[in-house]
Design a protein around this motif. Structure first.
Motif, PDB file in Angstrom:
ATOM      1  N   ASN A 180       0.801  -1.226   0.000  1.00 19.31           N
ATOM      2  CA  ASN A 180       0.000   0.000   0.000  1.00 19.31           C
ATOM      3  C   ASN A 180       0.831   1.272   0.000  1.00 19.31           C
ATOM      4  O   ASN A 180       0.282   2.358  -0.221  1.00 19.31           O
ATOM      5  CB  ASN A 180      -0.924   0.020   1.227  1.00 19.31           C
ATOM      6  CG  ASN A 180      -1.930  -1.111   1.215  1.00 19.31           C
ATOM      7  OD1 ASN A 180      -2.430  -1.492   0.154  1.00 19.31           O
ATOM      8  ND2 ASN A 180      -2.225  -1.659   2.377  1.00 19.31           N
ATOM      9  N   ARG A 189       5.160   2.585  -3.079  1.00 20.86           N
ATOM     10  CA  ARG A 189       4.805   1.173  -3.043  1.00 20.86           C
ATOM     11  C   ARG A 189       5.907   0.324  -3.674  1.00 20.86           C
ATOM     12  O   ARG A 189       6.477   0.690  -4.710  1.00 20.86           O
ATOM     13  CB  ARG A 189       3.485   0.924  -3.770  1.00 20.86           C
ATOM     14  CG  ARG A 189       2.279   1.578  -3.119  1.00 20.86           C
ATOM     15  CD  ARG A 189       1.020   1.205  -3.850  1.00 20.86           C
ATOM     16  NE  ARG A 189       1.056   1.590  -5.253  1.00 20.86           N
ATOM     17  CZ  ARG A 189       0.127   1.257  -6.149  1.00 20.86           C
ATOM     18  NH1 ARG A 189      -0.912   0.533  -5.771  1.00 20.86           N
ATOM     19  NH2 ARG A 189       0.248   1.655  -7.401  1.00 20.86           N
ATOM     20  N   GLU A 347      -5.883   5.139  -0.059  1.00 17.51           N
ATOM     21  CA  GLU A 347      -4.771   4.179   0.017  1.00 17.51           C
ATOM     22  C   GLU A 347      -5.259   2.748  -0.187  1.00 17.51           C
ATOM     23  O   GLU A 347      -4.593   1.963  -0.887  1.00 17.51           O
ATOM     24  CB  GLU A 347      -4.082   4.302   1.380  1.00 17.51           C
ATOM     25  CG  GLU A 347      -2.955   3.297   1.597  1.00 17.51           C
ATOM     26  CD  GLU A 347      -2.359   3.411   2.980  1.00 17.51           C
ATOM     27  OE1 GLU A 347      -1.705   2.447   3.426  1.00 17.51           O
ATOM     28  OE2 GLU A 347      -2.537   4.463   3.633  1.00 17.51           O
ATOM     29  N   CYS A 360      -7.389  -3.347   3.184  1.00 17.38           N
ATOM     30  CA  CYS A 360      -5.949  -3.107   3.135  1.00 17.38           C
ATOM     31  C   CYS A 360      -5.207  -4.238   2.435  1.00 17.38           C
ATOM     32  O   CYS A 360      -4.061  -4.070   2.016  1.00 17.38           O
ATOM     33  CB  CYS A 360      -5.403  -2.930   4.553  1.00 17.38           C
ATOM     34  SG  CYS A 360      -5.524  -4.422   5.584  1.00 17.38           S
TER      35      CYS A 360
END
Length: 402
Positions: A180, A189, A347, A360
């Motif tokens: 992320n 990233r 994100e 996530c």
């Protein structure tokens, strides 16, 4: 009676009084006390052998032995109160309880501090355990500093130290951060590093990392694309998850399609959970209450505190709900047991079907799909909104002419 010069001699009582000062009285009292104790011991008889040394036997134990005992207590403690109660027993335990050997053996359940009990003393205790080489304390404190206290550098360093020591949870958390670009921009990233960390955590038995690596292989995300290898890893993750759930609960064995005696239960689709990209729903329900102490701390912390947006200024920005659309605040991972927040806007990745929830990682998506989102995910609302916003040609034809 007088002398030749006319002075009088002192009497015998006055002479005795002049010679007996405070020291003489003190000596008489000490001799009297000794005589009294001697007479009492003579009346009670002689004391048994070794009775006088009973009170000093604990003090005569070597420090290494006491430290090893306290280390075993710390390793088997089920809560912070267990270790605190043992250390507060006596002064010697309080002194030797700070030994590095004891702090390095503190169990994860003993380190499981709750967000509502967070204080400077809890921070110092975790820091002492981290300095002593406790990998669980290093990972927990690293997660708290990185996500809750806003200290990205020191938090990542603590998690990296735990990962170097072979802590699989730390390896997987660092992989999520690399995927992320958490704590930085989107250009920070590193997909290859994230895939490598996932592979290392999967080799140590982390099921979520194994599933994440399988999806990476299927999608070519950070590694060379291989549908066959990715599918194989997903089946392995499902099998490990189901085996762990079956071992903890015999009822899940029947739900999975096998009886406790090992005979197969007839019925269609009894092995469908092993072939699913999201695993077994019964296994997810069994693992729902086994969230790691770090994830539980994050969930409790952000449930009682607003999630701030660092790029929008020093003031905290309100956290958006899972159903809110496209606002400017930061969002939490939709999997309730994860607790990870965004460190910058947009994100996390959204669900490609409904666009309502965001995750996530693929592991959180799989767990949340099995537990709740499978029954909630529908694109119907988006289709209706799109139809109302863009009317078709039939609506124009049906309009009356002027």
């Amino acid at each position: 009676m007088r002398t030749r010069r006319g002075a009088c001699y002192s009497s015998c009582h006055e002479a005795a009084a002049s010679t007996e000062g405070p020291e003489m009285h003190r000596q008489k009292r000490s001799r009297t006390a000794a005589a009294t104790e001697g007479s009492a011991s003579a009346l009670s008889g002689p004391a048994p052998a070794g009775c006088a040394a009973v009170g000093d036997m604990f003090e005569e134990l070597p420090d290494d032995l006491v430290v090893s005992i306290l280390a075993d207590v710390a390793a088997s403690a089920g809560s912070p109160a267990d270790l605190a109660g043992a250390i507060m027993t006596c002064k010697r335990f309080r002194e030797l309880g700070r030994n590095r050997v004891v702090l390095a053996k503190v169990s994860p359940r003993c380190l499981a501090v709750r967000a509502k009990s967070w204080s400077d003393s809890a921070h110092r205790f975790l820091k002492r355990c981290t300095d002593a080489g406790n990998l669980d304390a290093s990972y927990l404190l690293g997660m708290i500093r990185f996500y809750c206290l806003g200290s990205r550098g020191s938090g990542a360093a603590l998690m990296a130290a735990a990962a170097v020591g072979g802590h699989r949870e730390a390896l997987y958390s660092l992989a999520v951060i690399q995927f992320n670009g958490s704590g930085g921009s989107k250009d920070d990233r590193d997909l290859r590093a994230g895939a490598a960390l996932c592979a290392r955590a999967a080799s140590l038995g982390h099921v979520d990392a194994l599933r994440e690596l399988g999806h990476c292989l299927q999608d070519g995300y950070g590694v060379r694309r291989s549908l066959l290898d990715g599918r194989r890893l997903l089946i392995q993750a499902n099998a490990r998850e189901l085996a762990a759930a079956v071992a903890s609960s015999a009822s899940l064995l029947r739900a999975a399609g096998t009886s406790t005696s090992g005979s197969k239960v007839s019925g269609p689709g009894r092995h469908s959970c092993l072939l699913s990209d999201f695993g077994c729903r019964a296994a997810a329900a069994a693992a729902a209450g086994e969230a790691h102490a770090a994830n539980r701390f994050l969930a409790e912390w952000f449930a009682s505190r607003p999630l701030g947006a660092p790029e929008s200024g020093p003031g905290p920005a309100p956290m958006e709900e899972d159903g809110a659309g496209g606002g400017g605040g930061l969002r939490m991972c939709s999997h309730a047991l994860c607790g990870r927040p965004e460190t910058r806007r947009h994100e996390f990745r959204r669900c490609s079907v409904c666009g309502v929830v965001n995750y996530c990682s693929r592991a959180c998506q799989a767990l949340h799909w099995k537990m709740a989102h499978k029954a909630q995910c529908t694109p119907m609302d988006r289709w209706l909104d799109a139809g109302n916003a863009n009317p078709g040609p039939n609506a124009a034809v049906a309009a009356p002419a002027p």
